[in-house]
Design a protein around this motif. Structure first.
Motif, PDB file in Angstrom:
ATOM      1  N   TYR A 199       0.891  -1.079   0.107  1.00 21.21           N
ATOM      2  CA  TYR A 199       0.168   0.004   0.009  1.00 21.21           C
ATOM      3  C   TYR A 199       0.941   1.213  -0.109  1.00 21.21           C
ATOM      4  N   THR A 259      -1.068   4.201  -0.175  1.00 23.45           N
ATOM      5  CA  THR A 259      -2.197   4.804   0.734  1.00 23.45           C
ATOM      6  C   THR A 259      -2.969   3.727   1.176  1.00 23.45           C
ATOM      7  N   ARG A 292      -9.527   2.761   0.646  1.00 26.43           N
ATOM      8  CA  ARG A 292     -10.389   3.736   0.687  1.00 26.43           C
ATOM      9  C   ARG A 292     -11.849   3.166  -0.192  1.00 26.43           C
ATOM     10  N   HIS A 311      -5.275   7.627  -6.176  1.00 22.23           N
ATOM     11  CA  HIS A 311      -4.030   8.353  -5.601  1.00 22.23           C
ATOM     12  C   HIS A 311      -4.187   9.019  -4.401  1.00 22.23           C
ATOM     13  N   ARG A 312      -5.476   9.156  -4.031  1.00 21.68           N
ATOM     14  CA  ARG A 312      -5.805  10.391  -2.621  1.00 21.68           C
ATOM     15  C   ARG A 312      -5.146   9.478  -1.341  1.00 21.68           C
ATOM     16  N   ASN A 313      -4.513  10.370  -0.649  1.00 22.20           N
ATOM     17  CA  ASN A 313      -4.127   9.913   0.820  1.00 22.20           C
ATOM     18  C   ASN A 313      -5.088  10.029   1.605  1.00 22.20           C
ATOM     19  N   TYR A 324      -7.114   9.569   5.059  1.00 20.93           N
ATOM     20  CA  TYR A 324      -7.059   9.076   6.499  1.00 20.93           C
ATOM     21  C   TYR A 324      -8.528   8.920   7.155  1.00 20.93           C
ATOM     22  N   GLU A 367      -8.730  13.787   3.187  1.00 18.93           N
ATOM     23  CA  GLU A 367      -7.748  13.600   2.438  1.00 18.93           C
ATOM     24  C   GLU A 367      -6.552  14.400   3.133  1.00 18.93           C
ATOM     25  N   SER A 376      -1.556  14.312  -0.687  1.00 19.67           N
ATOM     26  CA  SER A 376      -1.276  13.302  -1.540  1.00 19.67           C
ATOM     27  C   SER A 376      -0.277  13.286  -2.414  1.00 19.67           C
TER      28      SER A 376
END
Length: 842
Positions: free
Chosen positions: A149, A151, A154, A213-215, A217, A460, A463
């Protein structure tokens, strides 16, 4: 007067015989000496070492004031107060203050916190995992990879379908990945048409074009509060009962209203039990539709309880009716009990921080689930539209005022489970607190389906938009029954490394390759070395051999190692080893040879030749068991390698790292088995500077002084093909004889077929012209010679070690070569490998 005193530093208080002598000066304080001589020393409330001067324990508070005096006996003893310091304390001190310096350092646990991750070679841990601060895997050749991983996974609801987004690291470098070689668990992704979509990004490419691609949480407080369901958003109940379809019924007795609620359990079915009223103490309620009309009216709730709810009757002005003495007894009544002005707003759930401390965001997502659907049944069983309003408020960390986000309205008419993801964009980056409530009143009617759960709070973080030097994979997966259990951590693929190949003296364009030589060169260049640090000519020559044989290197490096250890493992599958030759890392292959490099014989030994032969031991392994990685199952498999006479009861176990072919694994094991069996004679000798001509694994001619074997000496002069030696030559009837000479550069000339010269005992005629011009005028050492019959004129050896032992002597170790070592280099593995069962001894 002596102004110096000795300070003894003891790294181990359990061994006072071991100490480091240090020098201090009379008049210095102990504290001053420590700060001047111990790197990184600092004052601590509880020092990690003690001071003893003249057999008296000196307290730390005295260190700044006590001054050294002549003849003081000063001892500093490291006190091991924890396991880390104990480990430091037992290390011998080799420099001033090192013991105390080590004890004063905060342990650097960086290496110990580096995760092992999910190695492809550990079957029980194969899967996609995060590896914070871990090693980025590097693939070679063609191999299965479980990407890590980049990220965290999600999930998002789109049109009432849950989609999973993954951003994965395939590995360092560039790879070819074929569509038919991308899998979820063991099933090809192409089997999930319309459910799985992925995109491969090469090193440095823009990944922001893919939503994965978005990180993001995901808050742990939301979703895990009530198991997997999430947090129920409860609206305030304003009305109960009134119809038989209601879940509430009542009994009236005295001044108490006893409430019952009907619930359903899959195991026991429907059942009723007592419950408090769903209103608060002090609220005014109205009761209607009772069997006894005198029980209807307005009441104030005095107390709520499971056993009964105490009420007080009011008149139309909401004043106490002093004439009321109690209810008329009534049981199992579907009376309507409600508030007239209570509204439907429930309580806020939260607040919860959307991001960890130290992080900020301007983009939120909230997930909501309606497990029973959303709607209302009419008397004919048709669904009617039902709506629920949700209020979301946020504020920055430390702020007092709340800001309401755009209102959320859910409206539908279905009993299918619903899921919604609501995006919320914030005007600026903050660390937001979020709270959520339901503003639509709850209802106890069993024909109404409007339960809403808050299942996730996501935000987010910063990223990455590209990944230098790394191939990445962005994935979008629709949640289905077929994918639910395996999609998140079983995404795997087979990748082939893309590298330039050195051919015909130039580098090709990068292309998919499983060859050994390109990856060997890549590893060296990846740490900053140029072509001038690689033995490219030697590597190209071996590349042609390996390619013709089908030798490949297919592996994944997913743990820390050194460059030299890596190239050793790479070359081993091609029966080669790396050597450092004049600053270049050069591959040398152990292979059959016929051309000798250098000659060594008693005339250029310093001392005597030592020969040692290792005899076969009863406890010696009687076979080799090779573990290799199957290209079909991508799991470890084994093949047993036995010579005639081997039982295989006690095989040597080896791992063929980089080999994914059973035949190649068998050849690898048989080479090891044959080396152990047939290379058992070792020679050790010394020369002056002569041996520095040789390189690792050079094939050389070695002579000894055993009678009946080769003869050696010097050449006195040469005329054409006639060679005159300084010793009488011994000829054997019926045998072919060989003569070899040593050139001025130490290399061997020949061997030549030698014929006897009639009438001369020290002259021979060779079968062809010399390939050098002998210098016999005394200006340099004359050529040396070896002479003997075809099979005994020298010992054919492989040089395995060259060590300068002084400015004018070199020590050499060599192994007697044996052609039987190479006999199984092309032998395929047997179809059925027997499993040896040792005999039972009673």
């Amino acid at each position: 007067m002596n102004t110096q005193v000795e300070v003894k530093v003891y790294p181990n208080k359990l061994d006072l015989n071991l100490y480091e002598p240090c020098t201090a000066f009379v008049g210095q304080t102990l504290s001053t000496w420590l700060k001047q001589n111990v790197p990184a020393y600092d004052d601590r409330e509880q020092p990690l070492f003690s001071a003893n001067i003249n057999n008296r324990h000196v307290l730390p508070c005295e260190w700044p004031t006590y001054t050294f005096k002549p003849n003081d006996d000063i001892r500093l003893i490291v006190e091991a107060k924890d396991p880390v310091t104990i480990a430091y304390a037992v290390i011998a001190v080799i420099a001033i203050g090192v013991a105390i310096y080590t004890a004063n350092q905060i342990p650097d646990n960086y290496n110990s916190t580096t995760p092992d991750g999910s190695s492809i070679y550990e079957v029980n841990t194969q899967g996609n995992k995060p590896k914070l601060m871990g090693i980025v895997p590097e693939g070679a050749g063609r191999h299965a990879i479980f990407p890590d991983y980049l990220t965290m996974p999600r999930r998002e609801y789109i049109d009432n379908e849950q989609w999973l987004y993954l951003m994965l690291s395939v590995g360092s470098g560039e790879y070819e990945i074929l569509p038919e070689e991308v899998f979820i668990a063991n099933t090809p992704v192409k089997s999930y048409t319309g459910d799985v979509f992925y995109e491969i990004f090469g090193p440095g490419e823009d990944v922001s074009v893919h939503e994965g691609h978005r990180n993001v949480y995901t808050s742990s407080e939301v979703g895990s509060t009530s198991g997997s369901t999430g947090i129920e958003l409860k609206g305030k109940i304003s009305s109960t009962g009134g119809e038989e379809t209601s879940s509430y019924s009542y009994s009236f007795s005295g001044t108490e209203l006893i409430a019952y609620i009907e619930e359903y359990d899959p195991e026991f079915g429907s059942f009723k039990h007592k419950t408090p009223l769903p209103f608060e103490v002090g609220e005014i309620i109205r009761i209607q539709y009772t069997s006894n009309p005198e029980n209807s009216g307005y009441y104030e709730i005095l107390e709520t309880s499971i056993s009964g709810n105490e009420l007080k009757k009011l008149n139309a002005q909401y004043e106490e009716d002093t004439t009321w003495t109690g209810f008329t007894t009534e049981s199992n009544s579907y009376a309507k009990v409600f508030t007239e002005d209570g509204g439907g707003d429930g309580e806020f759930n939260g607040p919860f921080f959307a991001v960890p401390e130290g992080e900020v965001t301007d983009q939120l997502w909230l997930d909501f689930s309606m497990p029973q659907g959303l709607g209302e049944l009419d008397d004919e069983g048709d669904f009617l539209t039902r709506s629920v309003n949700i209020i979301v408020e946020y504020r920055a960390e430390g702020a007092l005022e709340w800001t309401q986000a755009p209102a959320i309205l859910f409206s539908d008419k279905t009993n299918d489970q619903l899921g919604k993801t609501i995006p919320i964009s914030l005007p600026e980056k903050i660390r937001p607190e979020i709270r959520v409530k339901r503003s639509t009143a709850a209802n106890d009617d069993t024909r109404i389906y409007d339960d809403v759960y808050w299942t996730a709070l996501k935000a987010e973080l910063k990223s990455a938009t590209f990944y230098d030097g790394m191939t990445t994979l962005a994935v979008r997966i629709k949640g289905t029954n077929a994918l639910a259990g395996s999609a998140e951590n079983k995404f795997n693929l087979i990748a082939t490394r893309v590298l330039p190949v050195y051919e015909n003296g130039v580098w090709s364009a990068p292309r998919p390759t499983k060859d050994i030589a390109p990856f060997f060169a890549h590893v060296i260049k990846s740490v900053g070395h140029g072509d001038d640090k690689i033995g490219l000519e030697e590597a190209e020559a071996l590349h042609n051999i390996w390619s013709a044989r089908g030798d490949e290197f297919n592996a994944v490096f997913d743990s820390a190692t050194t460059v030299f250890e890596a190239v050793k493992r790479i070359l081993a599958v091609g029966f080669a080893e790396p050597t450092i030759d004049y600053g270049r890392i050069t591959p040398v292959r152990d292979q059959p040879r016929t051309v000798f490099q250098h000659m060594y014989q008693p005339d250029n030994y310093v001392g005597f030749l030592e020969r040692s032969i290792k005899l076969i031991d009863d406890d010696e392994p009687d076979g080799v068991e090779v573990e290799y990685f199957s290209p079909v199952t991508w799991k470890s498999e084994t093949v047993l390698c036995l010579l005639p006479g081997d039982n295989g009861y006690n095989p040597e176990k080896v791992r063929a790292f980089g080999i994914t072919d059973k035949d190649k694994a068998y050849q690898f094991g048989m080479r090891k088995r044959r080396i152990r069996r047939y290379r058992r004679t070792q020679f050790d000798f010394k020369t002056e500077m002569d041996a520095l001509n040789s390189r690792y694994m050079d094939y050389c001619a070695l002579a000894d002084d055993i009678p009946g074997y080769e003869q050696t000496g010097r050449v006195e002069y040469a005329v054409g093909r006639t060679i005159f030696t300084d010793a009488e030559l011994e000829w054997q009837d019926g045998e072919q004889h060989i003569l070899a000479l040593r050139k001025p550069d130490g290399k061997l000339s020949g061997p030549y077929v030698a014929s006897k010269v009639n009438g001369s005992v020290n002259a021979v005629v060779i079968d062809k012209d010399l390939d050098f011009v002998p210098v016999l005028d005394g200006s340099m050492e004359p050529p040396l010679f070896m002479f003997g019959i075809t099979n005994r004129w020298c010992n054919a050896v492989l040089i395995t070690d060259i060590k300068p032992s002084s400015i004018d002597k070199v020590g050499v170790t060599a192994l007697l070569d044996d052609v039987r070592v190479y006999e199984d280099d092309d032998t395929p593995a047997p179809d059925d490998t027997p499993i040896p069962i040792p005999p039972y001894y009673s």
